[in-house]
Write an enzyme that holds these catalytic residues in place. Structure first.
Site, PDB file in Angstrom:
ATOM      1  CG  ASP A   1      43.173  -3.840  43.216  1.00 24.01           C
ATOM      2  OD1 ASP A   1      42.704  -3.714  44.032  1.00 24.01           O
ATOM      3  OD2 ASP A   1      43.941  -4.595  42.211  1.00 24.01           O
ATOM      4  CG  HIS A   2      41.182   1.194  46.724  1.00 26.02           C
ATOM      5  ND1 HIS A   2      41.651   1.551  45.329  1.00 26.02           N
ATOM      6  CD2 HIS A   2      39.892   1.612  46.454  1.00 26.02           C
ATOM      7  CE1 HIS A   2      40.572   2.157  44.500  1.00 26.02           C
ATOM      8  NE2 HIS A   2      39.327   1.915  45.232  1.00 26.02           N
TER       9      HIS A   2
ATOM     10  CG  HIS B   1      40.535  -1.544  40.870  1.00 20.23           C
ATOM     11  ND1 HIS B   1      41.975  -2.320  41.926  1.00 20.23           N
ATOM     12  CD2 HIS B   1      40.626  -0.281  40.456  1.00 20.23           C
ATOM     13  CE1 HIS B   1      42.317  -0.515  42.166  1.00 20.23           C
ATOM     14  NE2 HIS B   1      41.892   0.253  41.805  1.00 20.23           N
TER      15      HIS B   1
HETATM   16  O1  LIG Z   1      42.829   3.462  41.865  1.00 19.71           O
HETATM   17  C1  LIG Z   1      41.827   3.842  40.950  1.00 19.71           C
HETATM   18  O2  LIG Z   1      40.294   3.675  41.725  1.00 19.71           O
HETATM   19  C2  LIG Z   1      39.277   4.957  41.573  1.00 19.71           C
HETATM   20  C3  LIG Z   1      37.629   4.183  41.821  1.00 19.71           C
HETATM   21  O3  LIG Z   1      38.242   3.720  43.083  1.00 19.71           O
HETATM   22  P1  LIG Z   1      36.199   3.070  43.968  1.00 19.71           P
HETATM   23  O4  LIG Z   1      36.863   3.344  45.310  1.00 19.71           O
HETATM   24  O5  LIG Z   1      36.249   5.275  44.319  1.00 19.71           O
HETATM   25  O6  LIG Z   1      35.818   2.485  42.948  1.00 19.71           O
HETATM   26  C4  LIG Z   1      39.274   5.520  40.524  1.00 19.71           C
HETATM   27  O7  LIG Z   1      38.908   6.648  40.230  1.00 19.71           O
HETATM   28  C5  LIG Z   1      40.965   5.730  39.998  1.00 19.71           C
HETATM   29  O8  LIG Z   1      41.419   5.600  38.698  1.00 19.71           O
HETATM   30  C6  LIG Z   1      41.489   4.649  40.531  1.00 19.71           C
HETATM   31  O9  LIG Z   1      43.438   4.968  40.066  1.00 19.71           O
END
Ligand SMILES: O=C1O[C@H](COP(=O)(O)O)[C@@H](O)[C@H](O)[C@H]1O
Ligand SMILES: NC(=O)C1=CN([C@@H]2O[C@H](COP(=O)(O)OP(=O)(O)OC[C@H]3O[C@@H](n4cnc5c(N)ncnc54)[C@H](OP(=O)(O)O)[C@@H]3O)[C@@H](O)[C@H]2O)C=CC1
Length: 501
Positions: free
Chosen positions: A181-182, A244
Protein backbone atom coordinates in the site's frame (compact mmCIF):
# COMPACT_ATOMS: atom_id res chain seq x y z
CA UNK A 1 29.18 1.55 0.54
CA UNK A 2 26.83 -0.57 2.57
CA UNK A 3 28.23 -3.94 3.57
CA UNK A 4 24.97 -5.12 5.07
CA UNK A 5 24.63 -8.59 3.57
CA UNK A 6 20.89 -8.57 4.29
CA UNK A 7 20.57 -6.63 1.03
CA UNK A 8 22.27 -9.34 -1.06
CA UNK A 9 19.41 -10.54 -3.26
CA UNK A 10 17.91 -11.08 -6.70
CA UNK A 11 14.83 -9.08 -7.61
CA UNK A 12 12.55 -10.56 -10.27
CA UNK A 13 10.10 -8.02 -11.67
CA UNK A 14 7.11 -9.55 -13.44
CA UNK A 15 5.75 -6.83 -15.73
CA UNK A 16 9.14 -5.22 -16.34
CA UNK A 17 8.05 -3.35 -19.47
CA UNK A 18 5.03 -1.80 -17.75
CA UNK A 19 4.22 1.61 -16.37
CA UNK A 20 4.82 0.83 -12.69
CA UNK A 21 8.21 -0.77 -13.30
CA UNK A 22 9.36 2.13 -15.42
CA UNK A 23 7.95 5.03 -13.43
CA UNK A 24 8.53 3.74 -9.91
CA UNK A 25 10.57 0.57 -9.53
CA UNK A 26 13.66 1.19 -11.67
CA UNK A 27 14.21 4.74 -10.33
CA UNK A 28 13.73 3.43 -6.76
CA UNK A 29 16.29 0.66 -7.22
CA UNK A 30 18.73 3.15 -8.72
CA UNK A 31 18.21 5.58 -5.88
CA UNK A 32 18.97 2.83 -3.33
CA UNK A 33 22.12 1.94 -5.27
CA UNK A 34 23.21 5.56 -5.59
CA UNK A 35 22.80 6.08 -1.85
CA UNK A 36 24.92 3.00 -1.18
CA UNK A 37 22.03 1.08 0.38
CA UNK A 38 22.38 -1.62 -2.29
CA UNK A 39 25.92 -2.70 -2.91
CA UNK A 40 27.18 -4.78 -5.87
CA UNK A 41 25.64 -8.05 -4.61
CA UNK A 42 22.29 -7.83 -6.33
CA UNK A 43 20.65 -8.61 -9.64
CA UNK A 44 17.39 -7.57 -11.26
CA UNK A 45 15.63 -9.80 -13.76
CA UNK A 46 12.84 -8.27 -15.81
CA UNK A 47 10.07 -10.52 -17.13
CA UNK A 48 7.43 -9.61 -19.73
CA UNK A 49 6.23 -10.97 -23.08
CA UNK A 50 7.77 -8.50 -25.47
CA UNK A 51 11.06 -9.50 -27.03
CA UNK A 52 13.98 -7.48 -25.71
CA UNK A 53 17.64 -8.30 -25.28
CA UNK A 54 19.54 -7.25 -22.17
CA UNK A 55 20.89 -4.17 -23.90
CA UNK A 56 17.46 -2.90 -24.93
CA UNK A 57 16.14 -3.60 -21.44
CA UNK A 58 19.02 -1.69 -19.84
CA UNK A 59 18.36 1.22 -22.19
CA UNK A 60 14.74 1.26 -21.00
CA UNK A 61 15.91 1.25 -17.40
CA UNK A 62 18.34 4.11 -18.10
CA UNK A 63 15.57 6.13 -19.80
CA UNK A 64 13.18 5.54 -16.92
CA UNK A 65 15.75 6.85 -14.44
CA UNK A 66 16.45 9.87 -16.66
CA UNK A 67 12.73 10.61 -16.77
CA UNK A 68 12.46 10.48 -12.99
CA UNK A 69 13.94 13.34 -10.99
CA UNK A 70 16.96 11.25 -9.97
CA UNK A 71 20.24 12.43 -11.41
CA UNK A 72 22.38 9.83 -13.21
CA UNK A 73 25.94 9.61 -11.97
CA UNK A 74 29.07 7.92 -13.37
CA UNK A 75 28.39 4.49 -11.91
CA UNK A 76 25.15 4.06 -13.89
CA UNK A 77 26.70 1.58 -16.38
CA UNK A 78 27.91 -0.64 -13.52
CA UNK A 79 24.44 -0.40 -12.03
CA UNK A 80 22.82 -1.39 -15.34
CA UNK A 81 25.07 -4.43 -15.69
CA UNK A 82 23.06 -5.99 -12.83
CA UNK A 83 19.89 -5.94 -15.02
CA UNK A 84 18.84 -8.90 -17.20
CA UNK A 85 15.71 -9.66 -19.14
CA UNK A 86 13.76 -12.81 -20.01
CA UNK A 87 10.82 -12.77 -22.33
CA UNK A 88 7.94 -15.15 -21.65
CA UNK A 89 4.25 -15.39 -21.01
CA UNK A 90 3.81 -15.91 -17.27
CA UNK A 91 0.96 -18.35 -17.86
CA UNK A 92 3.38 -20.68 -19.65
CA UNK A 93 4.84 -23.01 -17.04
CA UNK A 94 7.87 -24.25 -18.96
CA UNK A 95 9.69 -20.89 -18.96
CA UNK A 96 10.04 -20.82 -15.18
CA UNK A 97 12.92 -23.31 -15.50
CA UNK A 98 14.81 -20.78 -17.68
CA UNK A 99 14.17 -18.13 -15.07
CA UNK A 100 15.50 -20.42 -12.37
CA UNK A 101 18.67 -21.14 -14.35
CA UNK A 102 19.30 -17.44 -14.91
CA UNK A 103 18.78 -16.78 -11.21
CA UNK A 104 21.36 -19.44 -10.32
CA UNK A 105 23.87 -17.97 -12.83
CA UNK A 106 23.43 -14.45 -11.47
CA UNK A 107 23.65 -15.64 -7.88
CA UNK A 108 27.05 -17.08 -8.78
CA UNK A 109 28.14 -14.01 -10.71
CA UNK A 110 27.14 -11.48 -8.03
CA UNK A 111 27.79 -13.67 -5.00
CA UNK A 112 24.17 -13.65 -3.87
CA UNK A 113 23.24 -16.22 -1.20
CA UNK A 114 19.99 -17.40 -2.82
CA UNK A 115 17.74 -14.59 -1.50
CA UNK A 116 14.93 -14.03 -4.00
CA UNK A 117 12.38 -11.25 -4.18
CA UNK A 118 9.50 -11.63 -6.64
CA UNK A 119 7.72 -8.38 -7.50
CA UNK A 120 4.33 -8.73 -9.17
CA UNK A 121 4.06 -5.53 -11.20
CA UNK A 122 1.33 -6.98 -13.40
CA UNK A 123 -2.42 -7.20 -13.63
CA UNK A 124 -3.78 -9.04 -10.56
CA UNK A 125 -5.32 -11.91 -12.55
CA UNK A 126 -1.77 -13.25 -12.96
CA UNK A 127 -0.74 -13.13 -9.28
CA UNK A 128 -2.06 -16.57 -8.30
CA UNK A 129 -0.67 -18.29 -11.41
CA UNK A 130 2.79 -16.78 -11.00
CA UNK A 131 2.96 -17.69 -7.32
CA UNK A 132 1.90 -21.24 -8.04
CA UNK A 133 4.44 -21.78 -10.87
CA UNK A 134 7.24 -20.22 -8.83
CA UNK A 135 6.62 -22.91 -6.26
CA UNK A 136 5.86 -25.89 -8.53
CA UNK A 137 8.85 -25.21 -10.81
CA UNK A 138 11.24 -24.84 -7.90
CA UNK A 139 12.01 -21.14 -8.44
CA UNK A 140 11.35 -20.38 -4.80
CA UNK A 141 14.64 -21.24 -3.23
CA UNK A 142 15.51 -23.11 -0.08
CA UNK A 143 19.00 -21.58 0.08
CA UNK A 144 18.00 -18.09 1.18
CA UNK A 145 14.78 -16.18 1.76
CA UNK A 146 11.85 -15.86 -0.66
CA UNK A 147 9.65 -12.78 -0.63
CA UNK A 148 6.65 -11.92 -2.77
CA UNK A 149 5.66 -8.30 -3.27
CA UNK A 150 2.09 -7.94 -4.44
CA UNK A 151 0.65 -4.85 -6.04
CA UNK A 152 -2.87 -3.62 -5.64
CA UNK A 153 -5.69 -4.28 -6.22
CA UNK A 154 -5.74 -7.21 -3.82
CA UNK A 155 -9.06 -8.57 -5.06
CA UNK A 156 -12.25 -6.87 -6.12
CA UNK A 157 -14.27 -7.76 -3.03
CA UNK A 158 -13.84 -10.02 -0.03
CA UNK A 159 -14.50 -13.35 -1.82
CA UNK A 160 -12.07 -12.58 -4.67
CA UNK A 161 -9.44 -11.31 -2.20
CA UNK A 162 -9.89 -14.49 -0.17
CA UNK A 163 -9.39 -16.63 -3.28
CA UNK A 164 -6.29 -14.68 -4.29
CA UNK A 165 -4.92 -15.00 -0.79
CA UNK A 166 -5.52 -18.75 -0.73
CA UNK A 167 -3.78 -19.09 -4.11
CA UNK A 168 -0.66 -17.24 -3.06
CA UNK A 169 -0.62 -18.86 0.38
CA UNK A 170 -0.21 -22.23 -1.34
CA UNK A 171 3.22 -21.07 -2.42
CA UNK A 172 4.25 -18.43 0.16
CA UNK A 173 3.85 -18.12 3.93
CA UNK A 174 2.11 -15.01 5.29
CA UNK A 175 5.45 -13.66 6.53
CA UNK A 176 6.89 -13.97 3.01
CA UNK A 177 4.08 -11.89 1.46
CA UNK A 178 4.47 -8.12 1.22
CA UNK A 179 1.19 -6.50 0.12
CA UNK A 180 2.02 -3.00 -1.05
CA UNK A 181 0.00 0.00 0.00
CA UNK A 182 2.21 2.80 -1.24
CA UNK A 183 0.58 5.31 1.14
CA UNK A 184 2.33 3.45 3.96
CA UNK A 185 5.64 4.42 2.37
CA UNK A 186 4.86 8.15 2.38
CA UNK A 187 7.00 10.10 4.82
CA UNK A 188 4.12 11.87 6.57
CA UNK A 189 1.96 8.76 6.80
CA UNK A 190 4.87 7.14 8.60
CA UNK A 191 5.12 10.29 10.68
CA UNK A 192 1.60 9.89 12.09
CA UNK A 193 2.90 7.43 14.68
CA UNK A 194 5.76 9.76 15.61
CA UNK A 195 3.50 12.80 15.95
CA UNK A 196 1.18 10.82 18.17
CA UNK A 197 3.51 8.71 20.25
CA UNK A 198 6.59 10.92 20.60
CA UNK A 199 4.89 14.16 21.65
CA UNK A 200 3.55 14.69 25.11
CA UNK A 201 1.34 17.54 23.91
CA UNK A 202 -0.78 15.40 21.56
CA UNK A 203 -1.38 11.96 23.03
CA UNK A 204 -3.24 13.17 26.16
CA UNK A 205 -5.65 15.04 23.88
CA UNK A 206 -6.03 12.24 21.34
CA UNK A 207 -9.51 11.07 22.30
CA UNK A 208 -13.20 11.90 22.36
CA UNK A 209 -12.86 14.31 25.28
CA UNK A 210 -10.82 16.78 23.23
CA UNK A 211 -11.26 15.96 19.54
CA UNK A 212 -14.50 16.92 17.86
CA UNK A 213 -13.88 15.33 14.46
CA UNK A 214 -11.15 14.14 12.10
CA UNK A 215 -11.11 14.78 8.36
CA UNK A 216 -8.98 12.93 5.84
CA UNK A 217 -8.95 14.24 2.28
CA UNK A 218 -7.07 12.72 -0.61
CA UNK A 219 -7.94 14.72 -3.68
CA UNK A 220 -6.49 14.38 -7.15
CA UNK A 221 -6.63 16.85 -10.01
CA UNK A 222 -5.92 14.14 -12.57
CA UNK A 223 -8.69 12.10 -14.14
CA UNK A 224 -8.40 8.39 -14.92
CA UNK A 225 -5.73 9.03 -17.58
CA UNK A 226 -5.02 5.78 -19.46
CA UNK A 227 -6.42 3.50 -16.73
CA UNK A 228 -10.08 3.79 -17.73
CA UNK A 229 -10.40 0.02 -18.31
CA UNK A 230 -9.32 -0.81 -14.76
CA UNK A 231 -10.92 2.17 -13.05
CA UNK A 232 -14.37 1.75 -14.58
CA UNK A 233 -14.52 -1.71 -12.98
CA UNK A 234 -13.07 -0.48 -9.70
CA UNK A 235 -14.29 3.00 -8.72
CA UNK A 236 -12.97 5.32 -6.04
CA UNK A 237 -14.16 3.20 -3.11
CA UNK A 238 -12.14 0.15 -4.19
CA UNK A 239 -9.29 2.18 -5.65
CA UNK A 240 -8.62 4.48 -2.68
CA UNK A 241 -10.88 3.82 0.31
CA UNK A 242 -10.47 0.06 0.78
CA UNK A 243 -6.72 0.49 1.06
CA UNK A 244 -5.11 3.92 1.47
CA UNK A 245 -7.89 5.77 3.32
CA UNK A 246 -8.64 2.96 5.77
CA UNK A 247 -4.93 2.49 6.41
CA UNK A 248 -4.65 6.18 7.36
CA UNK A 249 -7.71 5.84 9.60
CA UNK A 250 -6.16 2.91 11.42
CA UNK A 251 -2.86 4.74 12.01
CA UNK A 252 -4.68 7.80 13.33
CA UNK A 253 -6.99 5.87 15.61
CA UNK A 254 -4.90 2.97 16.90
CA UNK A 255 -3.91 2.58 20.53
CA UNK A 256 -0.21 3.06 21.33
CA UNK A 257 1.44 -0.29 20.55
CA UNK A 258 3.47 -1.82 23.37
CA UNK A 259 6.54 -1.65 21.11
CA UNK A 260 7.35 -0.65 17.56
CA UNK A 261 7.54 -4.19 16.20
CA UNK A 262 5.61 -5.18 13.08
CA UNK A 263 3.37 -7.54 15.08
CA UNK A 264 2.45 -5.01 17.76
CA UNK A 265 1.69 -2.21 15.33
CA UNK A 266 -0.36 -4.49 13.09
CA UNK A 267 -2.27 -5.84 16.00
CA UNK A 268 -3.33 -2.31 17.04
CA UNK A 269 -4.26 -1.36 13.47
CA UNK A 270 -6.35 -4.48 13.12
CA UNK A 271 -8.25 -3.62 16.31
CA UNK A 272 -9.24 -0.27 14.79
CA UNK A 273 -10.51 -1.92 11.63
CA UNK A 274 -12.51 -4.32 13.77
CA UNK A 275 -13.95 -1.45 15.79
CA UNK A 276 -15.22 0.57 12.82
CA UNK A 277 -18.97 0.59 13.17
CA UNK A 278 -20.53 -1.68 10.59
CA UNK A 279 -23.49 -0.34 8.62
CA UNK A 280 -26.40 -2.34 7.34
CA UNK A 281 -27.03 -2.03 3.62
CA UNK A 282 -30.02 0.18 4.39
CA UNK A 283 -27.92 2.56 6.50
CA UNK A 284 -25.19 3.16 3.92
CA UNK A 285 -26.78 6.25 2.37
CA UNK A 286 -26.77 8.00 5.75
CA UNK A 287 -22.99 7.62 5.98
CA UNK A 288 -21.54 7.44 2.47
CA UNK A 289 -22.05 9.56 -0.64
CA UNK A 290 -20.58 9.23 -4.10
CA UNK A 291 -19.88 11.38 -7.12
CA UNK A 292 -18.73 11.28 -10.71
CA UNK A 293 -16.93 14.10 -12.47
CA UNK A 294 -18.39 16.09 -15.29
CA UNK A 295 -16.36 18.15 -17.72
CA UNK A 296 -14.78 21.29 -16.30
CA UNK A 297 -11.63 23.29 -16.06
CA UNK A 298 -8.47 22.48 -14.12
CA UNK A 299 -5.49 24.84 -13.94
CA UNK A 300 -6.98 26.78 -16.88
CA UNK A 301 -7.40 23.70 -19.10
CA UNK A 302 -10.75 22.26 -20.24
CA UNK A 303 -11.08 18.58 -19.36
CA UNK A 304 -13.70 16.01 -20.41
CA UNK A 305 -16.35 14.31 -18.29
CA UNK A 306 -15.54 10.87 -16.85
CA UNK A 307 -18.05 9.24 -19.20
CA UNK A 308 -16.08 10.60 -22.19
CA UNK A 309 -12.75 9.19 -21.03
CA UNK A 310 -10.96 6.49 -22.99
CA UNK A 311 -12.09 2.90 -22.16
CA UNK A 312 -14.92 4.17 -19.93
CA UNK A 313 -18.54 3.14 -20.56
CA UNK A 314 -20.36 6.28 -21.83
CA UNK A 315 -23.21 5.40 -19.44
CA UNK A 316 -20.92 4.44 -16.58
CA UNK A 317 -22.22 4.64 -13.02
CA UNK A 318 -18.77 4.21 -11.53
CA UNK A 319 -17.98 6.65 -8.73
CA UNK A 320 -14.92 8.85 -9.11
CA UNK A 321 -15.52 10.49 -5.73
CA UNK A 322 -16.47 9.12 -2.31
CA UNK A 323 -17.07 10.81 0.99
CA UNK A 324 -18.02 9.01 4.14
CA UNK A 325 -18.42 9.24 7.87
CA UNK A 326 -16.89 6.51 10.01
CA UNK A 327 -17.44 5.85 13.67
CA UNK A 328 -15.07 3.84 15.77
CA UNK A 329 -16.84 1.98 18.49
CA UNK A 330 -14.32 1.98 21.27
CA UNK A 331 -13.66 3.83 24.50
CA UNK A 332 -11.28 6.37 22.91
CA UNK A 333 -13.32 7.30 19.86
CA UNK A 334 -17.01 6.81 20.59
CA UNK A 335 -18.81 9.94 19.40
CA UNK A 336 -16.00 11.32 17.20
CA UNK A 337 -16.85 11.23 13.49
CA UNK A 338 -14.00 10.49 11.12
CA UNK A 339 -14.82 11.94 7.73
CA UNK A 340 -13.00 10.75 4.65
CA UNK A 341 -13.18 11.99 1.08
CA UNK A 342 -11.29 11.17 -2.06
CA UNK A 343 -11.84 11.80 -5.70
CA UNK A 344 -10.43 12.47 -9.11
CA UNK A 345 -10.53 15.75 -11.04
CA UNK A 346 -10.86 17.81 -7.90
CA UNK A 347 -9.46 21.31 -7.45
CA UNK A 348 -6.01 20.30 -6.32
CA UNK A 349 -3.76 17.29 -5.73
CA UNK A 350 -3.57 17.11 -1.97
CA UNK A 351 -3.65 14.63 0.90
CA UNK A 352 -4.27 16.12 4.32
CA UNK A 353 -5.53 15.08 7.71
CA UNK A 354 -7.24 17.71 9.84
CA UNK A 355 -7.83 17.03 13.52
CA UNK A 356 -10.37 19.49 14.85
CA UNK A 357 -10.34 19.99 18.61
CA UNK A 358 -13.37 20.73 20.75
CA UNK A 359 -14.11 24.21 22.01
CA UNK A 360 -13.16 25.25 25.53
CA UNK A 361 -15.99 24.77 28.03
CA UNK A 362 -16.04 28.54 28.47
CA UNK A 363 -14.23 30.83 26.07
CA UNK A 364 -13.68 34.29 27.57
CA UNK A 365 -13.20 35.73 24.11
CA UNK A 366 -16.44 34.39 22.70
CA UNK A 367 -18.56 37.06 21.04
CA UNK A 368 -20.36 35.27 18.26
CA UNK A 369 -20.04 32.08 16.24
CA UNK A 370 -17.96 34.08 13.72
CA UNK A 371 -15.09 34.65 16.07
CA UNK A 372 -14.91 31.05 17.33
CA UNK A 373 -11.87 29.39 15.84
CA UNK A 374 -11.30 25.78 16.80
CA UNK A 375 -7.75 24.55 17.29
CA UNK A 376 -6.64 22.37 14.41
CA UNK A 377 -3.75 20.01 13.87
CA UNK A 378 -3.15 19.58 10.16
CA UNK A 379 -0.96 16.77 8.87
CA UNK A 380 0.13 17.61 5.33
CA UNK A 381 0.86 14.33 3.61
CA UNK A 382 1.37 15.53 0.05
CA UNK A 383 2.48 17.35 -2.02
CA UNK A 384 3.77 19.48 0.83
CA UNK A 385 4.87 17.46 3.84
CA UNK A 386 4.64 18.77 7.35
CA UNK A 387 2.33 19.75 10.14
CA UNK A 388 0.50 22.93 11.03
CA UNK A 389 -1.19 23.87 14.26
CA UNK A 390 -3.92 26.47 14.19
CA UNK A 391 -4.25 28.34 17.48
CA UNK A 392 -5.96 31.53 18.57
CA UNK A 393 -3.89 34.68 18.96
CA UNK A 394 -4.69 38.24 19.83
CA UNK A 395 -5.94 40.43 17.00
CA UNK A 396 -3.46 43.27 16.79
CA UNK A 397 -4.75 46.58 18.17
CA UNK A 398 -8.26 45.27 18.82
CA UNK A 399 -8.71 44.53 22.52
CA UNK A 400 -10.56 41.34 23.36
CA UNK A 401 -10.55 40.00 19.78
CA UNK A 402 -8.83 36.83 18.62
CA UNK A 403 -7.64 35.60 15.28
CA UNK A 404 -6.41 32.19 14.09
CA UNK A 405 -2.63 31.90 13.86
CA UNK A 406 -0.92 29.03 12.08
CA UNK A 407 2.36 27.44 13.14
CA UNK A 408 3.95 25.50 10.33
CA UNK A 409 6.58 22.82 10.18
CA UNK A 410 7.59 21.77 6.68
CA UNK A 411 9.21 18.37 6.43
CA UNK A 412 10.25 18.40 2.77
CA UNK A 413 11.55 21.97 3.02
CA UNK A 414 14.53 20.66 5.00
CA UNK A 415 16.08 18.54 2.30
CA UNK A 416 13.74 17.53 -0.48
CA UNK A 417 16.51 15.85 -2.49
CA UNK A 418 17.13 13.36 0.26
CA UNK A 419 13.52 12.46 0.83
CA UNK A 420 12.98 9.02 -0.69
CA UNK A 421 9.88 8.17 -2.70
CA UNK A 422 7.35 5.82 -1.10
CA UNK A 423 8.28 2.94 -3.43
CA UNK A 424 11.95 3.33 -2.63
CA UNK A 425 11.28 3.08 1.10
CA UNK A 426 8.97 0.11 0.76
CA UNK A 427 11.28 -1.77 -1.58
CA UNK A 428 14.12 -1.27 0.86
CA UNK A 429 11.97 -2.41 3.79
CA UNK A 430 11.02 -5.56 1.88
CA UNK A 431 14.66 -6.28 1.04
CA UNK A 432 15.50 -5.96 4.75
CA UNK A 433 12.52 -8.14 5.67
CA UNK A 434 10.63 -5.40 7.53
CA UNK A 435 6.93 -5.80 6.77
CA UNK A 436 5.63 -3.14 9.18
CA UNK A 437 4.54 -0.86 6.36
CA UNK A 438 2.84 -3.58 4.33
CA UNK A 439 -0.69 -4.81 4.89
CA UNK A 440 -1.43 -8.04 6.66
CA UNK A 441 -4.17 -10.29 5.29
CA UNK A 442 -6.41 -9.55 8.30
CA UNK A 443 -6.33 -5.83 7.46
CA UNK A 444 -7.17 -6.54 3.83
CA UNK A 445 -10.07 -8.81 4.79
CA UNK A 446 -11.57 -6.37 7.32
CA UNK A 447 -11.31 -3.49 4.86
CA UNK A 448 -13.07 -5.45 2.14
CA UNK A 449 -15.79 -6.51 4.54
CA UNK A 450 -16.52 -2.85 5.30
CA UNK A 451 -16.37 -1.70 1.69
CA UNK A 452 -18.44 -4.62 0.34
CA UNK A 453 -21.49 -3.46 2.33
CA UNK A 454 -21.26 -0.04 0.70
CA UNK A 455 -21.09 -1.54 -2.77
CA UNK A 456 -24.00 -3.83 -2.01
CA UNK A 457 -26.08 -0.78 -1.10
CA UNK A 458 -24.94 1.13 -4.15
CA UNK A 459 -25.70 -1.77 -6.47
CA UNK A 460 -29.25 -1.91 -5.11
CA UNK A 461 -29.63 1.82 -5.31
CA UNK A 462 -28.36 3.05 -8.67
CA UNK A 463 -27.55 6.74 -9.03
CA UNK A 464 -29.67 9.00 -11.17
CA UNK A 465 -27.70 12.23 -10.94
CA UNK A 466 -24.26 11.30 -12.34
CA UNK A 467 -22.23 13.27 -13.28
CA UNK A 468 -22.79 15.35 -10.16
CA UNK A 469 -19.64 17.46 -9.78
CA UNK A 470 -17.73 19.59 -12.21
CA UNK A 471 -14.07 18.84 -12.78
CA UNK A 472 -11.97 21.31 -10.86
CA UNK A 473 -14.29 21.45 -7.83
CA UNK A 474 -14.17 19.79 -4.42
CA UNK A 475 -16.82 17.20 -5.27
CA UNK A 476 -20.62 17.05 -5.11
CA UNK A 477 -22.76 19.06 -2.73
CA UNK A 478 -23.86 15.89 -0.93
CA UNK A 479 -20.34 15.63 0.49
CA UNK A 480 -20.72 19.05 2.13
CA UNK A 481 -24.20 18.12 3.38
CA UNK A 482 -22.75 15.05 5.10
CA UNK A 483 -20.75 17.28 7.46
CA UNK A 484 -23.28 20.10 7.64
CA UNK A 485 -25.78 17.65 9.17
CA UNK A 486 -23.37 17.28 12.09
CA UNK A 487 -22.65 21.02 12.30
CA UNK A 488 -19.20 20.77 10.64
CA UNK A 489 -17.66 21.72 7.33
CA UNK A 490 -14.68 20.44 5.38
CA UNK A 491 -11.55 22.38 6.22
CA UNK A 492 -9.85 23.73 3.10
CA UNK A 493 -6.96 21.76 1.65
CA UNK A 494 -4.96 24.44 -0.14
CA UNK A 495 -1.64 25.35 1.44
CA UNK A 496 -2.42 29.05 1.75
CA UNK A 497 -5.89 28.31 3.11
CA UNK A 498 -7.63 30.64 5.49
CA UNK A 499 -8.61 28.70 8.60
CA UNK A 500 -10.71 31.45 10.08
CA UNK A 501 -13.97 29.94 8.85
O1 LIG B 1 -3.37 3.60 -5.63
C1 LIG B 1 -3.68 4.60 -6.26
O2 LIG B 1 -3.17 5.77 -5.87
C2 LIG B 1 -3.11 6.87 -6.78
C3 LIG B 1 -2.88 8.08 -5.92
O3 LIG B 1 -1.62 7.94 -5.32
P1 LIG B 1 -0.80 9.23 -4.92
O4 LIG B 1 0.43 8.70 -4.29
O5 LIG B 1 -0.54 9.98 -6.19
O6 LIG B 1 -1.68 10.01 -4.01
C4 LIG B 1 -4.38 7.01 -7.58
O7 LIG B 1 -4.18 7.97 -8.59
C5 LIG B 1 -4.69 5.69 -8.24
O8 LIG B 1 -5.94 5.81 -8.92
C6 LIG B 1 -4.76 4.60 -7.24
O9 LIG B 1 -4.84 3.35 -7.92
N1 LIG C 1 1.04 2.13 -12.83
C1 LIG C 1 0.82 2.59 -11.61
O1 LIG C 1 1.05 3.75 -11.27
C2 LIG C 1 0.28 1.67 -10.57
C3 LIG C 1 0.09 0.34 -10.82
N2 LIG C 1 -0.36 -0.48 -9.84
C4 LIG C 1 -0.54 -1.91 -10.08
O2 LIG C 1 0.66 -2.46 -10.62
C5 LIG C 1 0.38 -3.50 -11.53
C6 LIG C 1 1.01 -3.18 -12.88
O3 LIG C 1 0.46 -1.97 -13.36
P1 LIG C 1 1.06 -1.22 -14.64
O4 LIG C 1 2.54 -1.27 -14.64
O5 LIG C 1 0.39 0.09 -14.67
O6 LIG C 1 0.51 -2.12 -15.83
P2 LIG C 1 0.98 -2.12 -17.35
O7 LIG C 1 -0.21 -2.54 -18.15
O8 LIG C 1 1.67 -0.87 -17.72
O9 LIG C 1 2.07 -3.28 -17.40
C7 LIG C 1 1.73 -4.63 -17.41
C8 LIG C 1 3.00 -5.45 -17.58
O10 LIG C 1 2.66 -6.84 -17.61
C9 LIG C 1 3.27 -7.46 -18.75
N3 LIG C 1 2.41 -8.58 -19.13
C10 LIG C 1 1.08 -8.54 -19.44
N4 LIG C 1 0.63 -9.78 -19.70
C11 LIG C 1 1.69 -10.61 -19.55
C12 LIG C 1 1.86 -12.02 -19.66
N5 LIG C 1 0.83 -12.83 -19.96
N6 LIG C 1 3.09 -12.55 -19.43
C13 LIG C 1 4.13 -11.75 -19.11
N7 LIG C 1 4.02 -10.41 -18.98
C14 LIG C 1 2.82 -9.86 -19.20
C15 LIG C 1 3.36 -6.34 -19.75
O11 LIG C 1 4.36 -6.53 -20.70
P3 LIG C 1 4.20 -7.24 -22.12
O12 LIG C 1 3.03 -6.60 -22.77
O13 LIG C 1 5.50 -6.99 -22.78
O14 LIG C 1 3.98 -8.68 -21.81
C16 LIG C 1 3.77 -5.18 -18.85
O15 LIG C 1 5.13 -5.26 -18.59
C17 LIG C 1 -1.15 -3.59 -11.55
O16 LIG C 1 -1.55 -4.54 -10.60
C18 LIG C 1 -1.60 -2.21 -11.10
O17 LIG C 1 -2.88 -2.25 -10.52
C19 LIG C 1 -0.62 0.00 -8.57
C20 LIG C 1 -0.47 1.32 -8.26
C21 LIG C 1 -0.01 2.27 -9.23
Amino acid sequence: MNNDNRTYCSIVIFGATGDLANRKLFPSIYSLYKKGKLNENFSVIGVARRELDNEAFRNNVRTSIQESKIELVDNVETFLSHFHYVSFDVTDKQHYQDLNMLLHDLEGQFNIPGNRMFYMAMAPEFFGTIASYLKSEGVTNDQGWNRLIIEKPFGHDLPSAQKLNNDIREAFQEDEIYRIDHYLGKAMVQNIEVIRFANAIFEPLWNNRYISNIQITSSESLGVEDRGGYYDQAGALRDMVQNHMLQMVSLLAMEPPISLTTEEIRSEKIKVLRAIKRMTVDEVDQYFVRGQYDEGNIYGKDVPAYRSENKVDPQSNTETFVAGKLSINNFRWAGVPIYIRTGKRMTEKSTKVVIQFKELPMNLYYKSEDNMHPNLLIIHIQPDEGISIVLNGKKLNIPGETTPVKLDYCNNCLDESNNPEAYEKLLYDAILGDSTNFTHWDEVALSWQFVDTIYKAWENNKVSDFPNYRSGTMGPKVADDLLAEDGFHWWPILDDSDYSI
